[in-house]
Design a protein around this motif. Structure first.
Motif, PDB file in Angstrom:
ATOM      1  N   ASP A   1      96.565   7.328  87.782  1.00 31.44           N
ATOM      2  CA  ASP A   1      95.964   6.473  86.753  1.00 31.44           C
ATOM      3  C   ASP A   1      96.733   6.546  85.430  1.00 31.44           C
ATOM      4  N   THR A   2      97.442   7.643  85.213  1.00 28.45           N
ATOM      5  CA  THR A   2      98.232   7.760  83.977  1.00 28.45           C
ATOM      6  C   THR A   2      99.412   6.794  83.970  1.00 28.45           C
ATOM      7  N   ASP A   3      99.802   6.292  85.161  1.00 28.45           N
ATOM      8  CA  ASP A   3     100.882   5.305  85.236  1.00 28.45           C
ATOM      9  C   ASP A   3     100.420   3.922  84.791  1.00 28.45           C
ATOM     10  N   CYS A   4      99.100   3.736  84.699  1.00 31.06           N
ATOM     11  CA  CYS A   4      98.538   2.437  84.293  1.00 31.06           C
ATOM     12  C   CYS A   4      97.943   2.556  82.890  1.00 31.06           C
ATOM     13  N   SER A   5      98.762   2.965  81.941  1.00 33.40           N
ATOM     14  CA  SER A   5      98.246   3.266  80.599  1.00 33.40           C
ATOM     15  C   SER A   5      98.772   2.342  79.511  1.00 33.40           C
ATOM     16  N   LYS A   6      99.411   1.242  79.895  1.00 34.70           N
ATOM     17  CA  LYS A   6      99.902   0.317  78.871  1.00 34.70           C
ATOM     18  C   LYS A   6      98.747  -0.458  78.255  1.00 34.70           C
ATOM     19  N   ALA A   7      98.751  -0.573  76.931  1.00 40.46           N
ATOM     20  CA  ALA A   7      97.689  -1.290  76.227  1.00 40.46           C
ATOM     21  C   ALA A   7      97.763  -2.785  76.528  1.00 40.46           C
ATOM     22  N   CYS A   8      96.615  -3.388  76.759  1.00 41.25           N
ATOM     23  CA  CYS A   8      96.562  -4.825  77.034  1.00 41.25           C
ATOM     24  C   CYS A   8      96.951  -5.615  75.787  1.00 41.25           C
ATOM     25  N   THR A   9      97.629  -6.723  75.984  1.00 42.08           N
ATOM     26  CA  THR A   9      98.022  -7.554  74.845  1.00 42.08           C
ATOM     27  C   THR A   9      96.818  -8.186  74.161  1.00 42.08           C
ATOM     28  N   GLY A  10      95.705  -8.327  74.915  1.00 41.39           N
ATOM     29  CA  GLY A  10      94.520  -8.941  74.341  1.00 41.39           C
ATOM     30  C   GLY A  10      93.569  -7.957  73.701  1.00 41.39           C
ATOM     31  N   ASN A  11      93.761  -6.665  73.962  1.00 39.49           N
ATOM     32  CA  ASN A  11      92.897  -5.636  73.382  1.00 39.49           C
ATOM     33  C   ASN A  11      93.595  -4.289  73.541  1.00 39.49           C
TER      34      ASN A  11
ATOM     35  N   ALA B   1     100.971  -4.651  80.769  1.00 36.02           N
ATOM     36  CA  ALA B   1     100.337  -5.083  79.522  1.00 36.02           C
ATOM     37  C   ALA B   1     100.003  -6.567  79.452  1.00 36.02           C
ATOM     38  N   ASN B   2     100.822  -7.438  80.082  1.00 34.79           N
ATOM     39  CA  ASN B   2     100.632  -8.875  79.860  1.00 34.79           C
ATOM     40  C   ASN B   2     100.683  -9.736  81.119  1.00 34.79           C
ATOM     41  N   SER B   3     100.763  -9.129  82.293  1.00 35.10           N
ATOM     42  CA  SER B   3     100.891  -9.903  83.531  1.00 35.10           C
ATOM     43  C   SER B   3      99.619  -9.804  84.377  1.00 35.10           C
ATOM     44  N   CYS B   4      99.282 -10.902  85.036  1.00 31.50           N
ATOM     45  CA  CYS B   4      98.095 -10.947  85.896  1.00 31.50           C
ATOM     46  C   CYS B   4      98.481 -11.470  87.276  1.00 31.50           C
TER      47      CYS B   4
ATOM     48  N   ASN C   1      92.743  -1.434  72.965  1.00 27.59           N
ATOM     49  CA  ASN C   1      91.891  -0.330  73.400  1.00 27.59           C
ATOM     50  C   ASN C   1      91.723  -0.288  74.915  1.00 27.59           C
ATOM     51  N   LEU C   2      92.190  -1.329  75.593  1.00 27.33           N
ATOM     52  CA  LEU C   2      92.071  -1.408  77.047  1.00 27.33           C
ATOM     53  C   LEU C   2      93.437  -1.226  77.694  1.00 27.33           C
ATOM     54  N   LYS C   3      93.449  -0.806  78.973  1.00 23.17           N
ATOM     55  CA  LYS C   3      94.694  -0.539  79.685  1.00 23.17           C
ATOM     56  C   LYS C   3      94.953  -1.608  80.741  1.00 23.17           C
ATOM     57  N   CYS C   4      96.203  -2.082  80.773  1.00 20.23           N
ATOM     58  CA  CYS C   4      96.598  -3.136  81.709  1.00 20.23           C
ATOM     59  C   CYS C   4      97.838  -2.710  82.487  1.00 20.23           C
ATOM     60  N   GLY C   5      97.686  -1.708  83.348  1.00 22.14           N
ATOM     61  CA  GLY C   5      98.762  -1.298  84.229  1.00 22.14           C
ATOM     62  C   GLY C   5      99.937  -0.665  83.514  1.00 22.14           C
ATOM     63  N   GLY C   6     101.123  -0.811  84.133  1.00 22.54           N
ATOM     64  CA  GLY C   6     102.349  -0.265  83.585  1.00 22.54           C
ATOM     65  C   GLY C   6     103.530  -0.962  84.233  1.00 22.54           C
ATOM     66  N   GLN C   7     104.733  -0.431  84.045  1.00 24.37           N
ATOM     67  CA  GLN C   7     105.908  -1.035  84.652  1.00 24.37           C
ATOM     68  C   GLN C   7     105.893  -0.746  86.144  1.00 24.37           C
ATOM     69  N   TRP C   8     105.807  -1.794  86.946  1.00 29.88           N
ATOM     70  CA  TRP C   8     105.688  -1.711  88.397  1.00 29.88           C
ATOM     71  C   TRP C   8     104.452  -0.906  88.818  1.00 29.88           C
ATOM     72  N   ARG C   9     103.443  -0.967  87.971  1.00 30.78           N
ATOM     73  CA  ARG C   9     102.161  -0.343  88.282  1.00 30.78           C
ATOM     74  C   ARG C   9     101.059  -1.332  87.922  1.00 30.78           C
ATOM     75  N   ALA C  10     100.085  -1.463  88.806  1.00 30.19           N
ATOM     76  CA  ALA C  10      99.035  -2.470  88.632  1.00 30.19           C
ATOM     77  C   ALA C  10      97.653  -1.831  88.581  1.00 30.19           C
ATOM     78  N   SER C  11      96.880  -2.199  87.558  1.00 32.07           N
ATOM     79  CA  SER C  11      95.467  -1.824  87.492  1.00 32.07           C
ATOM     80  C   SER C  11      94.703  -2.860  88.306  1.00 32.07           C
ATOM     81  N   VAL C  12      94.189  -2.446  89.473  1.00 30.24           N
ATOM     82  CA  VAL C  12      93.583  -3.382  90.417  1.00 30.24           C
ATOM     83  C   VAL C  12      92.066  -3.400  90.249  1.00 30.24           C
ATOM     84  N   TYR C  13      91.514  -4.619  90.279  1.00 25.10           N
ATOM     85  CA  TYR C  13      90.082  -4.814  90.107  1.00 25.10           C
ATOM     86  C   TYR C  13      89.522  -5.699  91.203  1.00 25.10           C
TER      87      TYR C  13
END
Length: 296
Positions: free
Chosen positions: A77-87, A60-63, A89-101
């Motif tokens: 992809d369901t492991d990366c479902s934490k809501a981003c702290t900045g929005n 949710a809050n780490s980059c 409506n968007l997903k920002c990974g999970g615990q020990w899971r990273a949404s990679v771009y």
């Protein structure tokens, strides 16, 4: 150090590479810190500023940033479902899971990944990018300087320019635009183009001779058999003529002022077959050489 970058818009789907497992042996090693306003685009921009080619939004809050990813394997992809702290409506990974771009140099100018063909999608200027430090920047600037609206990187190191894109549709797989190009960034395979907006306007090329376009007496529009490229929404014949000047293979045009269609032909009326076509008018160039007289 925490980098202050204010970006909150959603990220293009073509840049998302998937959800990946992380451990204490970090998949992407550079930890930029925690953010109360994190979004995927903000994370991408943070990593871009630091010169990395991948970004990962996590928990949710780490980059995190890095030049490779996936050493611990892929996650659902369901492991990366934490809501981003900045929005939320968007997903920002999970615990020990990273949404990679994938990081792009010009995120604001990035359009997407589109199919390519042997008959190029972007018909304008074509050049090689071998040895460039920043392939995307170089390609965008080359196309912008020549007046083209769009730039495309294809086959790792080829830069194409044009005034439109998407003749063949979006790429089936965004992965077609993920291979590394010579500049250390990411371009596309032979099957796809990574498209960017140049924010430029079309301009005719400089010539050593004056080119005057005329409608030869008795000429009619050429048949579509001779058309090598078609552009739509061209409401001015002058723009159509400029397009022809920018395409070396173009030697004449058919223009329809009603439907605003510009057709670029590879032959003139003297060798091509023509026929009357509603609202189309045929034009071809006549070159006038300048004679430079010696000074008295």
């Amino acid at each position: 150090m925490i980098w202050t970058v204010v970006v909150t818009s959603s990220v293009p789907l073509d840049l998302y590479l998937g959800c990946y497992i992380d451990t204490t042996d970090r998949d992407l090693p550079y930890n930029t810190g925690l953010y109360s306003d994190l979004t995927p685009v903000k994370c991408i921009e943070i990593c871009r500023v630091q010169g990395y080619i991948f970004a990962a939004a996590q928990n949710a809050n780490s980059c995190f940033c890095g030049n490779s990813y996936g050493k611990h394997g892929k996650a659902s992809d369901t492991d990366c479902s934490k809501a981003c702290t900045g929005n939320s409506n968007l997903k920002c990974g999970g615990q020990w899971r990273a949404s990679v771009y994938r990081v792009v140099t010009k995120l604001s100018q990035y359009i997407g990944c589109y199919k390519e063909s042997s008959r190029r999608d972007l018909w304008g200027d074509k050049s090689e990018l071998n040895g460039t430090v920043s392939a995307q920047d170089v390609c965008i600037q080359r196309c912008k300087a020549k007046g083209f609206h769009f730039a495309a990187i294809n086959d790792y190191t080829v830069c194409n320019c044009g005034v439109s894109y998407g003749r063949y549709g979006k790429a089936v797989s965004p992965k077609d635009c993920n291979p590394k190009c010579s500049g250390g960034e990411h371009c596309s395979t032979t099957n796809a183009n990574t498209i960017y907006r140049t924010e430029s306007k079309i301009q005719p090329l400089a010539r050593y001779t004056t080119v005057v376009y005329s409608i030869p007496e008795g000429s009619v529009p050429l048949l579509r058999d001779h058309v090598i490229y078609t552009e739509t929404s061209v409401n001015n014949v002058t723009i159509c003529l400029q397009y022809c000047e920018l395409l070396p293979a173009c030697v004449s045009i058919n223009h329809n002022s009603v439907t605003m269609v510009c057709e670029m032909n590879n032959v003139t009326s003297s060798t091509g077959r023509g026929a009357a076509r509603e609202n189309f008018i045929y034009w071809e160039p006549m070159k006038i050489d300048h004679l430079t007289l010696p000074l008295p």
